[in-house]
Design an enzyme around this catalytic site. Structure first.
Site, short mmCIF file in Angstrom:
data_model
loop_
_atom_site.label_atom_id
_atom_site.label_comp_id
_atom_site.label_asym_id
_atom_site.label_seq_id
_atom_site.Cartn_x
_atom_site.Cartn_y
_atom_site.Cartn_z
N GLY A 1 0.92 -1.12 -0.06
CA GLY A 1 0.01 -0.02 -0.19
C GLY A 1 0.43 1.04 0.00
O GLY A 1 1.24 1.70 -0.82
N GLY B 1 3.75 1.41 1.78
CA GLY B 1 5.43 1.20 2.37
C GLY B 1 6.09 2.26 3.67
O GLY B 1 6.52 1.53 3.09
N SER C 1 4.97 0.18 6.46
CA SER C 1 5.25 -0.97 8.17
C SER C 1 6.81 -0.59 8.09
O SER C 1 7.99 -0.38 7.39
CB SER C 1 5.30 -2.20 7.12
OG SER C 1 5.98 -3.08 8.48
N GLY D 1 -2.60 -8.88 4.82
CA GLY D 1 -2.02 -9.48 3.86
C GLY D 1 -1.71 -10.55 3.71
O GLY D 1 -0.88 -11.59 2.60
N THR D 2 -1.90 -11.71 5.11
CA THR D 2 -1.64 -13.12 5.54
C THR D 2 -2.74 -13.87 4.53
O THR D 2 -2.45 -15.68 4.63
CB THR D 2 -1.39 -13.28 6.63
OG1 THR D 2 -2.25 -13.43 7.73
CG2 THR D 2 0.28 -12.50 7.41
N LEU D 3 -4.19 -13.24 4.93
CA LEU D 3 -5.64 -14.56 4.37
C LEU D 3 -5.91 -13.76 3.19
O LEU D 3 -6.10 -14.51 2.56
CB LEU D 3 -6.24 -13.67 5.58
CG LEU D 3 -6.17 -13.42 7.03
CD1 LEU D 3 -7.76 -13.33 7.85
CD2 LEU D 3 -5.70 -15.77 7.27
N ARG E 1 15.24 10.62 11.16
CA ARG E 1 15.65 9.74 10.92
C ARG E 1 16.34 9.31 9.45
O ARG E 1 17.66 9.20 10.01
CB ARG E 1 14.85 8.53 11.03
CG ARG E 1 14.79 7.08 11.45
CD ARG E 1 13.94 6.08 11.27
NE ARG E 1 13.04 6.10 9.89
CZ ARG E 1 12.51 5.12 9.81
NH1 ARG E 1 12.07 4.18 10.50
NH2 ARG E 1 11.67 4.98 8.89
N TYR F 1 5.33 4.63 24.05
CA TYR F 1 5.83 4.77 22.91
C TYR F 1 6.94 4.96 23.19
O TYR F 1 7.57 6.60 23.51
CB TYR F 1 5.00 5.46 22.04
CG TYR F 1 5.45 5.53 20.31
CD1 TYR F 1 5.13 4.97 19.56
CD2 TYR F 1 6.43 5.73 19.89
CE1 TYR F 1 5.17 4.60 18.78
CE2 TYR F 1 7.16 6.03 18.66
CZ TYR F 1 6.75 5.37 18.10
OH TYR F 1 6.43 5.15 16.80
#
Length: 517
Positions: free
Chosen positions: A129, A131, A133, A261-263, A384, A437
């Site tokens: 999507g 990108g 992650s 996205g694993t299913l 970063r 966090y």
């Protein structure tokens, strides 16, 4: 094709914030690095990729329904996400696991055809999507498959419908959050979901990863925004109604949310939306992080918490002020205290919250620090890249727990990361607990991959031992998969595996993510 991020970092080339000029001095004094640029990403034309290795006949099957690309740029840009380890590999030019081809369908029917063909040929599929992650969710794991396809959903980017009467909008999965918000703005509406990855994240990606956002305290995480979803799996299609509630058995919508996205592939999302309103901010200083957490607990449990709540601990407050160039003024203003930013999308509870904060010892700082946070709230991923240029280890860790366990978990994570600068904030409140966090900074070692791997494992073990969730914001992906069983138990893993086997009998969907092979 839509605009792309740089392959080695965050955002578009030259677009977005960078470190201030005085940052080098801070990095030298705080982290012991030179503060100078010590590394640069490899150039795109210096990257060599393995030749595509698709089974004979599969490419033709996919080209009949979608665009198929195998050029270096397309494959490199879809090789992985944006975690620290992802970026280390990308900057070094390591793309051995790049997809064999990038497949770009235009509609759900084409998605179904591609998944059916890849399942038949035993070729892995990684849905792509925005990108963004940061847990290895896009890594080119092939599992038992000999080849891998990146399924780019960028052309499934339509606004299907907007129902202002019901406050529901239906989107295709590839639409980015800013574009979705722009379509809603024309009708006086807005999304209730604003993650830090907002500039690049897609609606489908947020749903697939059960994302949290900066207004989640007031409006809930993405799973509370999704009222209906459609998903195509190799074995068929699944869809749910966008009705407000149902008692018709276990929620199938919940199977799709967070499935990563694993299913299968999410092909449409019906979201609850809101009337558009501008946020207003108040900022406060509090005596300590734990004292501030106690104040937030009482606000949340009394029903007067702000829509946006961000409490930085002593280290994050100090570091943020220093990098912002207001270190001396900020330290004099806060006196070693912690910064609390509260944002309100509407006036409900604001006066009552202010009175409770004052009674609890919080000192008002006015709206300016809050508006400064709002202006820079998407800057972290951009900065970063500059930090990595200067040899800085920079990554985040997040978790959640109950209020009664919060101090224990907080101290456990800090203890697991010795020798690093670790700041923490609370940004999501619930009646029963909150998220933590952590932002981690340090000097890179000669082997930064092993260095961070050891710290990440130590922090993850500490989180599990202290009773925290293995993730609150970022999903499971590859990085958290070894710890999922600690949270859901062996029977839980078996149930998830059974669902995957039914939806994806050939095991081609995003191998190695969520569930270990």
């Amino acid at each position: 094709m839509r605009r792309e991020q740089v392959f080695w970092g965050w955002g578009e080339p030259g677009a977005g914030p960078s470190l201030p000029e005085h940052a080098g001095e801070i990095l030298r004094s705080e982290l012991g690095v030179s503060g100078e640029v010590v590394s640069r990403p490899v150039e795109l034309d210096a990257i060599a990729l393995p030749a595509p290795a698709l089974p004979a006949g599969l490419r033709e099957r996919m080209e009949a329904v979608a665009e198929v690309r195998d050029d270096v740029e397309a494959r490199v840009l879809r090789s992985r996400g944006k975690s620290y380890l992802d970026l280390l590999a990308s900057r070094a030019g390591d793309f051995a696991s790049a997809p064999d081809v990038v497949v770009i369908p235009r509609d759900a029917r084409a998605v179904a055809a591609v998944l059916h063909a890849c399942s038949e040929y035993g070729v892995a599929v990684v849905p792509f999507g925005g990108g963004t992650s940061v847990v290895g969710g896009l890594a080119g794991e092939r599992g038992r498959c000999a080849a891998l396809v990146s399924l780019d959903l960028g052309r499934l980017d339509k606004v299907v419908s907007i129902d202002p009467w019901s406050l529901i909008a239906v989107f295709e999965p590839g639409i980015r959050l800013p574009e979705a918000d722009a379509a809603l703005r024309a009708q006086g509406l807005m999304l209730s979901h604003v993650p830090q990855s907002y500039e690049w994240a897609t609606v489908g990606g947020c749903a697939a990863t059960r994302s949290a956002g900066q207004t989640s305290t007031g409006h809930g995480r993405i799973d509370e925004q999704v009222v209906g979803v459609a998903c195509v799996a190799p074995s068929g299609a699944l869809s749910t109604l966008d009705a407000p509630a149902s008692a018709a058995g276990p929620s199938l919508r919940e199977l799709v949310l967070g499935s990563e996205g694993t299913l299968g592939v999410i092909t449409s999302v019906a979201l609850r939306v809101r009337r558009r309103v501008e946020a207003s901010y108040d900022a406060w200083s509090v005596e300590s992080f734990l004292a501030g957490a106690e104040l937030l607990r009482t606000l949340e449990q009394d029903g007067i918490a702000p829509d946006i709540a961000r409490l930085s601990d002593e280290e994050e407050t100090r570091t943020s002020l220093a990098l912002a160039g207001t270190g001396t003024v900020g330290r004099r203003l806060l006196g070693g205290r912690c910064l609390l930013v509260c944002g309100w999308q509407g006036a409900t509870g604001r006066a009552s919250a202010a009175r409770k904060l004052v009674r609890g010892g919080a000192l008002p700082l006015g709206p300016s620090p809050g508006h400064a946070w709002e202006k820079s709230r998407f800057a972290g991923p951009h900065l970063r890249d500059d930090l990595m240029d200067r040899g800085v280890l920079v990554e985040t860790i997040e978790t959640a727990t109950t209020w009664s366990n919060l101090e224990r978990l907080y101290r456990a994570v800090l203890a697991a990361l010795p020798g690093l600068h670790v700041g923490c904030h609370i940004s999501h409140l619930y009646p029963t607990g909150a998220s933590l966090y952590f932002t981690v900074l340090g000097a890179q070692s000669d082997d930064p991959v092993a260095q961070w791997g050891a710290f990440k494992a130590a922090a993850s073990r500490a989180i599990v031992a202290a009773g925290g969730t293995i993730t609150h914001h970022h999903a499971v992906g590859r990085d958290h998969a070894p710890y999922l069983g600690d949270e859901v138990g062996e029977l839980g893993l078996e149930l998830l595996r059974a669902v995957k086997t039914r939806c994806d009998p050939a095991g081609v969907m995003n191998p190695g993510k969520l569930l270990l092979d």
